[in-house]
Design a protein around this motif. Structure first.
Motif, PDB file in Angstrom:
ATOM      1  N   LEU A  91       7.564  -4.647   3.304  1.00 25.37           N
ATOM      2  CA  LEU A  91       8.342  -5.880   3.420  1.00 25.37           C
ATOM      3  C   LEU A  91       8.821  -6.100   4.854  1.00 25.37           C
ATOM      4  N   ILE A  92       9.117  -5.019   5.560  1.00 30.37           N
ATOM      5  CA  ILE A  92       9.512  -5.127   6.972  1.00 30.37           C
ATOM      6  C   ILE A  92       8.305  -5.450   7.844  1.00 30.37           C
ATOM      7  N   ASP A  93       7.189  -4.739   7.602  1.00 27.42           N
ATOM      8  CA  ASP A  93       5.978  -4.964   8.409  1.00 27.42           C
ATOM      9  C   ASP A  93       5.443  -6.378   8.243  1.00 27.42           C
ATOM     10  N   GLU A  94       5.607  -6.935   7.039  1.00 25.31           N
ATOM     11  CA  GLU A  94       5.104  -8.285   6.767  1.00 25.31           C
ATOM     12  C   GLU A  94       6.131  -9.371   7.107  1.00 25.31           C
ATOM     13  N   ASN A  95       7.212  -8.966   7.770  1.00 27.15           N
ATOM     14  CA  ASN A  95       8.224  -9.903   8.273  1.00 27.15           C
ATOM     15  C   ASN A  95       8.992 -10.645   7.180  1.00 27.15           C
ATOM     16  N   TYR A  96       9.072 -10.043   5.998  1.00 23.19           N
ATOM     17  CA  TYR A  96       9.960 -10.625   5.001  1.00 23.19           C
ATOM     18  C   TYR A  96      11.421 -10.337   5.358  1.00 23.19           C
ATOM     19  N   ASN A 134       0.846  -1.195   0.000  1.00 24.66           N
ATOM     20  CA  ASN A 134       0.000   0.000   0.000  1.00 24.66           C
ATOM     21  C   ASN A 134       0.883   1.246   0.000  1.00 24.66           C
ATOM     22  N   ALA A 135       0.757   2.067  -1.054  1.00 22.68           N
ATOM     23  CA  ALA A 135       1.457   3.346  -1.072  1.00 22.68           C
ATOM     24  C   ALA A 135       0.701   4.340  -0.202  1.00 22.68           C
ATOM     25  N   ARG A 136       1.374   5.386   0.209  1.00 16.42           N
ATOM     26  CA  ARG A 136       0.779   6.343   1.152  1.00 16.42           C
ATOM     27  C   ARG A 136      -0.409   7.095   0.581  1.00 16.42           C
ATOM     28  N   ASP A 137      -0.538   7.135  -0.761  1.00 18.72           N
ATOM     29  CA  ASP A 137      -1.694   7.810  -1.359  1.00 18.72           C
ATOM     30  C   ASP A 137      -2.804   6.827  -1.744  1.00 18.72           C
ATOM     31  N   GLY A 138      -2.677   5.570  -1.282  1.00 20.84           N
ATOM     32  CA  GLY A 138      -3.732   4.590  -1.525  1.00 20.84           C
ATOM     33  C   GLY A 138      -3.511   3.690  -2.710  1.00 20.84           C
ATOM     34  N   LYS A 139      -2.504   3.982  -3.562  1.00 18.84           N
ATOM     35  CA  LYS A 139      -2.222   3.122  -4.714  1.00 18.84           C
ATOM     36  C   LYS A 139      -1.587   1.805  -4.251  1.00 18.84           C
ATOM     37  N   LYS A 140      -1.776   0.745  -5.060  1.00 15.82           N
ATOM     38  CA  LYS A 140      -1.175  -0.551  -4.800  1.00 15.82           C
ATOM     39  C   LYS A 140       0.074  -0.692  -5.667  1.00 15.82           C
ATOM     40  N   VAL A 141       1.196  -1.047  -5.054  1.00 16.87           N
ATOM     41  CA  VAL A 141       2.468  -1.202  -5.761  1.00 16.87           C
ATOM     42  C   VAL A 141       2.895  -2.661  -5.699  1.00 16.87           C
ATOM     43  N   ASP A 198       7.096   5.469  -3.291  1.00 13.79           N
ATOM     44  CA  ASP A 198       6.688   4.084  -3.563  1.00 13.79           C
ATOM     45  C   ASP A 198       7.754   3.110  -3.069  1.00 13.79           C
ATOM     46  N   PHE A 199       9.017   3.431  -3.336  1.00 15.60           N
ATOM     47  CA  PHE A 199      10.092   2.530  -2.912  1.00 15.60           C
ATOM     48  C   PHE A 199      10.153   2.453  -1.389  1.00 15.60           C
ATOM     49  N   VAL A 200      10.026   3.596  -0.739  1.00 10.86           N
ATOM     50  CA  VAL A 200      10.038   3.615   0.722  1.00 10.86           C
ATOM     51  C   VAL A 200       8.867   2.809   1.278  1.00 10.86           C
ATOM     52  N   ASP A 201       7.687   2.988   0.683  1.00 11.36           N
ATOM     53  CA  ASP A 201       6.497   2.272   1.169  1.00 11.36           C
ATOM     54  C   ASP A 201       6.602   0.771   0.918  1.00 11.36           C
ATOM     55  N   CYS A 202       7.226   0.381  -0.206  1.00 14.12           N
ATOM     56  CA  CYS A 202       7.462  -1.044  -0.448  1.00 14.12           C
ATOM     57  C   CYS A 202       8.410  -1.609   0.614  1.00 14.12           C
ATOM     58  N   SER A 203       9.434  -0.849   0.959  1.00 11.88           N
ATOM     59  CA  SER A 203      10.380  -1.287   1.986  1.00 11.88           C
ATOM     60  C   SER A 203       9.683  -1.459   3.326  1.00 11.88           C
ATOM     61  N   LYS A 204       8.856  -0.501   3.684  1.00 11.19           N
ATOM     62  CA  LYS A 204       8.130  -0.594   4.951  1.00 11.19           C
ATOM     63  C   LYS A 204       7.195  -1.802   4.955  1.00 11.19           C
ATOM     64  N   GLU A 244      17.537  -4.000   9.760  1.00 12.03           N
ATOM     65  CA  GLU A 244      18.961  -4.320   9.795  1.00 12.03           C
ATOM     66  C   GLU A 244      19.424  -5.125   8.581  1.00 12.03           C
ATOM     67  N   HIS A 245      18.503  -5.809   7.944  1.00 15.11           N
ATOM     68  CA  HIS A 245      18.886  -6.684   6.836  1.00 15.11           C
ATOM     69  C   HIS A 245      18.129  -6.371   5.544  1.00 15.11           C
ATOM     70  N   HIS A 246      17.702  -5.119   5.416  1.00 14.27           N
ATOM     71  CA  HIS A 246      17.047  -4.680   4.184  1.00 14.27           C
ATOM     72  C   HIS A 246      18.049  -3.880   3.372  1.00 14.27           C
ATOM     73  N   TYR A 247      18.315  -4.308   2.124  1.00 12.20           N
ATOM     74  CA  TYR A 247      19.295  -3.673   1.258  1.00 12.20           C
ATOM     75  C   TYR A 247      18.603  -3.199  -0.016  1.00 12.20           C
TER      76      TYR A 247
END
Length: 574
Positions: A546-551, A453-460, A538-544, A555-558
């Motif tokens: 992946l972290i929130d969903e425990n992927y 979920n992007a911050r403006d409601g779009k799906k990425v 979008d990239f920042v929201d994708c990163s968040k 510390e280990h996100h590159y």
């Protein structure tokens, strides 16, 4: 170059991802580049670049500084990781099949093949007449031509209609300024005339002696002029056929698949223009197809007595297909063939004598639509099941065939060349790219697509690949790649080098952020110019996500991006 870059990236990521973090004792002090103020002004805006002086690659002081940087790297990085570097290098090398060749394709009575031989760096181009059991004829051996050069590139191999001549461009400097050469395929001799400062591409007229080619501006390297060369004549007297004076456009020349027309194209980011000439009359005058218009994009294909036009005309944001008589080509004469669809991006067409093949993208996924010209037969799509694949038509140069050649790949499937019978809908796999390391097995890996979920409601969308058994526990290292510019879509395809990371427990993921055309033209326009910030967020929201969903974990996100993706990296870390 790609292998070397990935080697460096892999080593750096491996070091950073080590669980037992230790401080590194440095052997020398990092060199510091001096600051020299340089004011750059454009459109009334002044920018100060303190490191502009490093732009002069011939300056001894610049060279000295770079040598110091390299020494610092050797002292504190390379020398400490040599064993690891060698291990990775051997892994990457083992995945490359050195003795390889392309799937042959038939054109004008000959089967054409590109080969690589073990221990040689460059391709060998050959052909066989009529059938694959015939004697192999050498066209060009790039390994022979490359001797004595530290850099070599051949492009634009182009065979004359009578199959007796080959034109091609060679660059031995790495400036993409190619010198055109012509070879007599009957005798094996090279013609004496050469043409410098070209794009490397060229197009034969149907008389087998007239060659159209494109020259570049020596400073900007913009392709700006089309010339006409007559075989055997001095190239200094070649006729200038077209000069593109608008510095925002580049120009090029090609022949239609029907072999009837020579086409001069001029293109910029959001506009195109074409001129056409019957290939049987190369000394005639080119005719304007339709006058250029700002924001009118189109490309043209010829079939029978019509041109088919892929275009965004009439506000067709995702493009539509139109056609027009070859005698009345102005835009006001174009008629709809495939109307615009809000949910489908029309990407290209391949024309055959009995079929029209349409390449599309819907919901981020490639689709290949087979449409018979006959109204008695129904249209259909080639079926694909995965959500992390890429499929596209490849070399289809023959008109009179019911075989469509396309390529299929996925995050877990090496590139596969498939011949598809459009009449009986059968498939024949012609080649699966080999991974010869003896270790790769696609059954060891899983891939999937998830939506953030992007911050403006779009799906990425995010496509990812990992070893089976991966636990979604927040402890897995993850490398997230993205580009997000110029409408260029990073499709989920097989990346053999990244398995050095995946086999060591990484997830490799691709964020399909705005700025690409993954979800259509709107997805591109929503990530450019004043909307460019969406690419970064979008990239920042994708990163968040992946972290929130425990992927993975912070510390280990590159993250990885190159060229315009490098701009993305700079933005997201700041």
């Amino acid at each position: 170059m790609k292998t070397k870059s990935l080697l460096s990236i892999s080593i750096l990521i491996m070091i950073l991802s080590c669980k037992n973090e230790q401080s590194m004792n440095l052997n020398s002090e990092a060199p510091q580049a001096k600051k020299i103020e340089k004011k750059l002004e454009i459109h009334g805006d002044v920018r100060v670049d303190n490191y502009y002086w490093l732009n002069d690659r011939e300056d001894p002081e610049v060279i000295d500084y770079l040598n110091k940087e390299n020494k610092y790297l050797d002292d504190n990085f390379d020398n400490r990781t040599k064993d690891f570097q060698n291990t990775l290098f051997e892994e990457l090398k083992a995945r490359i099949k050195e003795d390889d060749e392309s799937v042959p394709y038939k054109y004008n009575g000959y089967w054409y093949i590109t080969k690589f031989e073990t221990g040689k760096d460059y391709p060998i181009y050959t052909r066989k007449k009529e059938n694959l059991d015939a004697e192999e004829e050498l066209i060009v051996d790039c390994n022979e031509l490359a001797k004595g050069h530290s850099y070599f590139s051949l492009t634009g191999l182009n065979i004359s209609p009578n199959n007796e001549l080959a034109a091609f461009g060679i660059d031995t400097v790495s400036r993409r300024r190619y010198t055109l050469h012509i070879k007599n395929l009957k005798t094996g001799d090279m013609f004496s005339e050469t043409i410098e400062n070209t794009t490397g591409g060229s197009t034969w007229a149907n008389d087998d002696k007239t060659l159209f080619y494109t020259k570049k501006d020596r400073e900007t390297l913009r392709s700006d002029r089309i010339f006409k060369h007559k075989l055997g004549e001095d190239p200094s007297g070649d006729q200038l056929v077209y000069n593109e004076t608008d510095e925002t456009f580049l120009t090029y020349v090609y022949k239609t698949k029907s072999k009837k027309y020579i086409v001069i194209g001029s293109s910029t980011t959001l506009s195109d223009e074409y001129r056409i000439l019957n290939a049987d009359t190369p000394d005639g005058e080119f005719r304007l197809f339709t006058a250029r218009e700002r924001n009118l994009e189109h490309n043209i294909s010829h079939y029978q007595d019509h041109f088919y036009v892929l275009t965004n005309k009439d506000g067709a944001r995702n493009f539509k297909l139109m056609k027009t008589s070859e005698n009345e080509t102005a835009a006001e004469n174009w008629e709809d063939v495939i109307p615009h669809r809000d949910e489908v991006l029309l990407q290209g067409i391949d024309i055959f004598s009995d079929y029209l093949v349409v390449s599309e993208r819907k919901e981020g996924l490639n689709r290949i639509h087979i449409k018979p010209w006959s109204e008695d037969s129904e249209a259909y799509y080639i079926p694909f099941e995965s959500e992390t694949y890429t499929a596209y038509t490849t070399t289809n140069v023959e008109f009179d065939t019911d075989i469509l050649r396309y390529s299929y790949t996925s995050l877990t499937t090496p590139p596969t060349v498939i011949d598809y019978n459009m009449t009986d809908r059968s498939s024949e796999i012609k080649k699966v790219s080999e991974v010869p390391d003896g270790k790769f097995d696609p059954e060891n890996y899983d891939s999937k697509r998830v939506w953030a979920n992007a911050r403006d409601g779009k799906k990425v969308a995010i496509s990812m690949v990992y070893r089976k058994g991966m636990e979604q526990n927040g402890k897995t290292p993850l490398l997230l790649y993205a580009y997000g510019s110029y409408g260029s879509t990073v499709s989920p395809s097989f990346r053999r080098n990244y398995f050095s990371l995946i086999d060591r427990g990484f997830i490799f993921a691709i964020a399909h952020i705005r700025g690409s055309q993954y979800l259509g033209r709107e997805w591109y326009e929503d990530g450019k110019m004043f909307n460019k910030m969406n690419t970064f967020t979008d990239f920042v929201d994708c990163s968040k996500f992946l972290i929130d969903e425990n992927y993975t974990s912070p510390e280990h996100h590159y993250a990885l991006g190159g060229s315009a993706g490098g701009l993305l990296m700079a933005a997201v870390v700041n």
